[in-house]
Design an enzyme around this catalytic site. Sequence first.
Site, PDB file in Angstrom:
ATOM      1  N   LYS A 205     126.594  22.143   7.292  1.00  0.00           N
ATOM      2  CA  LYS A 205     127.670  22.477   8.231  1.00  0.00           C
ATOM      3  C   LYS A 205     128.986  21.843   7.760  1.00  0.00           C
ATOM      4  O   LYS A 205     130.005  22.495   7.695  1.00  0.00           O
ATOM      5  CB  LYS A 205     127.289  21.995   9.634  1.00  0.00           C
ATOM      6  CG  LYS A 205     128.319  22.289  10.681  1.00  0.00           C
ATOM      7  CD  LYS A 205     127.819  21.945  12.084  1.00  0.00           C
ATOM      8  CE  LYS A 205     128.955  22.067  13.092  1.00  0.00           C
ATOM      9  NZ  LYS A 205     128.535  21.787  14.453  1.00  0.00           N
TER      10      LYS A 205
ATOM     11  N   GLU B 143     123.421  13.345   1.088  1.00  0.00           N
ATOM     12  CA  GLU B 143     122.148  13.757   0.499  1.00  0.00           C
ATOM     13  C   GLU B 143     122.236  15.177  -0.055  1.00  0.00           C
ATOM     14  O   GLU B 143     121.804  15.469  -1.186  1.00  0.00           O
ATOM     15  CB  GLU B 143     121.033  13.721   1.550  1.00  0.00           C
ATOM     16  CG  GLU B 143     120.703  12.345   2.091  1.00  0.00           C
ATOM     17  CD  GLU B 143     121.471  12.006   3.366  1.00  0.00           C
ATOM     18  OE1 GLU B 143     122.646  12.443   3.501  1.00  0.00           O
ATOM     19  OE2 GLU B 143     120.909  11.296   4.209  1.00  0.00           O
TER      20      GLU B 143
ATOM     21  N   GLY C  19     124.288  21.524  14.601  1.00  0.00           N
ATOM     22  CA  GLY C  19     123.384  21.480  13.441  1.00  0.00           C
ATOM     23  C   GLY C  19     121.928  21.758  13.796  1.00  0.00           C
ATOM     24  O   GLY C  19     121.275  22.608  13.198  1.00  0.00           O
ATOM     25  N   ARG C  20     121.414  21.060  14.800  1.00  0.00           N
ATOM     26  CA  ARG C  20     119.983  21.217  15.112  1.00  0.00           C
ATOM     27  C   ARG C  20     119.701  22.458  15.949  1.00  0.00           C
ATOM     28  O   ARG C  20     118.553  22.721  16.307  1.00  0.00           O
ATOM     29  CB  ARG C  20     119.429  19.948  15.756  1.00  0.00           C
ATOM     30  CG  ARG C  20     120.234  19.428  16.908  1.00  0.00           C
ATOM     31  CD  ARG C  20     119.885  17.984  17.254  1.00  0.00           C
ATOM     32  NE  ARG C  20     120.782  17.486  18.293  1.00  0.00           N
ATOM     33  CZ  ARG C  20     121.972  16.942  18.063  1.00  0.00           C
ATOM     34  NH1 ARG C  20     122.411  16.806  16.824  1.00  0.00           N
ATOM     35  NH2 ARG C  20     122.720  16.519  19.060  1.00  0.00           N
TER      36      ARG C  20
ATOM     37  N   GLU D  82     117.546  13.279  18.384  1.00  0.00           N
ATOM     38  CA  GLU D  82     118.962  13.245  18.038  1.00  0.00           C
ATOM     39  C   GLU D  82     119.808  13.774  19.203  1.00  0.00           C
ATOM     40  O   GLU D  82     120.936  13.345  19.411  1.00  0.00           O
ATOM     41  CB  GLU D  82     119.232  14.061  16.758  1.00  0.00           C
ATOM     42  CG  GLU D  82     120.620  13.831  16.193  1.00  0.00           C
ATOM     43  CD  GLU D  82     120.806  14.347  14.773  1.00  0.00           C
ATOM     44  OE1 GLU D  82     120.604  13.583  13.807  1.00  0.00           O
ATOM     45  OE2 GLU D  82     121.152  15.529  14.615  1.00  0.00           O
TER      46      GLU D  82
ATOM     47  N   HIS E 157      91.448  13.587  14.202  1.00  0.00           N
ATOM     48  CA  HIS E 157      90.795  12.638  13.302  1.00  0.00           C
ATOM     49  C   HIS E 157      91.750  11.536  12.877  1.00  0.00           C
ATOM     50  O   HIS E 157      91.516  10.851  11.879  1.00  0.00           O
ATOM     51  CB  HIS E 157      90.232  13.389  12.092  1.00  0.00           C
ATOM     52  CG  HIS E 157      89.246  14.436  12.504  1.00  0.00           C
ATOM     53  ND1 HIS E 157      87.904  14.176  12.653  1.00  0.00           N
ATOM     54  CD2 HIS E 157      89.419  15.729  12.866  1.00  0.00           C
ATOM     55  CE1 HIS E 157      87.290  15.271  13.063  1.00  0.00           C
ATOM     56  NE2 HIS E 157      88.182  16.233  13.206  1.00  0.00           N
TER      57      HIS E 157
ATOM     58  N   LYS F 294     125.304   5.582   8.225  1.00  0.00           N
ATOM     59  CA  LYS F 294     125.913   6.342   7.112  1.00  0.00           C
ATOM     60  C   LYS F 294     127.048   5.546   6.472  1.00  0.00           C
ATOM     61  O   LYS F 294     127.168   5.477   5.250  1.00  0.00           O
ATOM     62  CB  LYS F 294     126.515   7.659   7.644  1.00  0.00           C
ATOM     63  CG  LYS F 294     125.560   8.807   7.787  1.00  0.00           C
ATOM     64  CD  LYS F 294     126.361  10.079   8.129  1.00  0.00           C
ATOM     65  CE  LYS F 294     125.467  11.111   8.764  1.00  0.00           C
ATOM     66  NZ  LYS F 294     126.187  12.267   9.300  1.00  0.00           N
TER      67      LYS F 294
END
Length: 495
Positions: free
Chosen positions: A183, A189, A243-244, A329, A353, A462
């Site tokens: 965005k 990253e 974003g999400r 978030e 399990h 950040k």
Amino acid sequence: MHTARERPRIADLFAAEPDRLQRLTLDAAGLHLDFSKQAWSRAGFEAVLSWARAAEVETKRAALFAGEAVNVTEGRAALHTALRARDGEPQRDEVLKSRAAMRAFSEGVRSGRIAAADGKPFSHILHIGIGGSDLGPRLIWEALKPLTPGIGLSFAANVDPAEIAAALAPLDASRTLVIVVSKTFTTAETMANARAARAWLEARLGEPDTKKHLAAVSTNLEATAAFGIPAERVFGFRDWVGGRFSVWSAVGLSVATALGWEAFEHFLAGAAAMDRHFATAPLECNAPVLLALSNIYNRNGLDRRARAVVPYAQRLRLLPAFLQQLEMESNGKPADRSTAGVVFGDAGTNGQHAFFQMLHQGTDIIPVEFIAVRHASEGPPEQQAMLLANCLAQAEALMVGAKAKKLHRRFDGNRPSSLILLDRLDPASLGALIALYEHKVFVEGAVWGINSFDQWGVELGKALAGKILGELGSGGAGRHDPSTAALIERVRSHD
Ligand code: F6P
């Protein structure tokens, strides 16, 4: 609300409330939801419903759909619903234009009209992005890829060099299209991985041809141009796409291309059906509202601090990771009461399990959300019956328990769960499922009085990472606590 001592057992509430099953189960946008195994009695349910009314959830819902600036700290709308509305309202021109551009690209790549530098079709897409620019597309691809064989799709998100190395290793540069999704187009990253992928392409194809193998999805068109991505290969979106909540926008370009446009349209339509339900159904029989209220009841009424999400569908195994961003978030924020708890999970039966021991006998009660799919689309049919039997059995065991004299054999039961049942795992049901969770998060935010659409809490880390990166390179030392200073020294020592 009852105190713990007087609270009736969940299993007994069915006899005490003859309409319980009918009242707490509903169908919405092709999904069936069962909230009857939650710990709320009728009175408990009415209490959290009254919190929702007091918080004016209906007014806030109308503001969301109308495109008002519900993201108050950033002064903008959150219009993911417009992205999947058939008519794109209330952002019609913008949405229809972007949808048409995505469709032309998706069909162009699939048909070979948009080709690699050598004129042959692309056979693989590498999607580079992180957080909201990664988790949604990755979830959709994992869930739906067996339905539509065709173009391959893989992902690189982490700045860990191992991830981009592993992503590039099996690929043939001459057949690969790299789509950089960010965005902001400043995320450290993503930019590092994008630079690595561009260098990989340049080394194999040369600089001029590399441009034909790159595309970008971003709101920052200056930065995409500066990165060297030709304007006709850049798909923009607007700042009112969080974003999400962005998988419905051009952020979904790689999956729309790899799955085919028709599948992506069904995905949008499934979400739009859930939007219509959410926008119009009364609160007491509204699926996202009930999902939110069950969590609010557990969180604020009973102080449950975690919730497990267990999809009994291997193809939905990334759902818990997707929900971690969507919920934690969005709603992991300060307020005058407890807000988002921990969400975790894994596919059933694998989780049985691993962490189910604690769900059944641990000292913390952890509500569970089961997600199941009635009909399998592949594999031996008898295994689907086994899978479903396990899902239903776990939910029943959690609620009913089992008596025993010895502590280690005793199941106290009375542990709450909900179940969301899909007929099939297809693009429409997946769209409806994701939209269900998006609106659930919104309703929680409305009740808790927080803005679900910002994420200021990620900024401090950040900024410090940028500072420490500079120090690792330069050898200089800034001000740090003794532990961090010692670790910086250790990391940069040459031995
Ligand atoms: O983690 C913070 C965050 O801003 C997320 O909200 C977002 O989804 C992610 O980083 C990626 O951001 P971008 O799409 O701008 O690269």
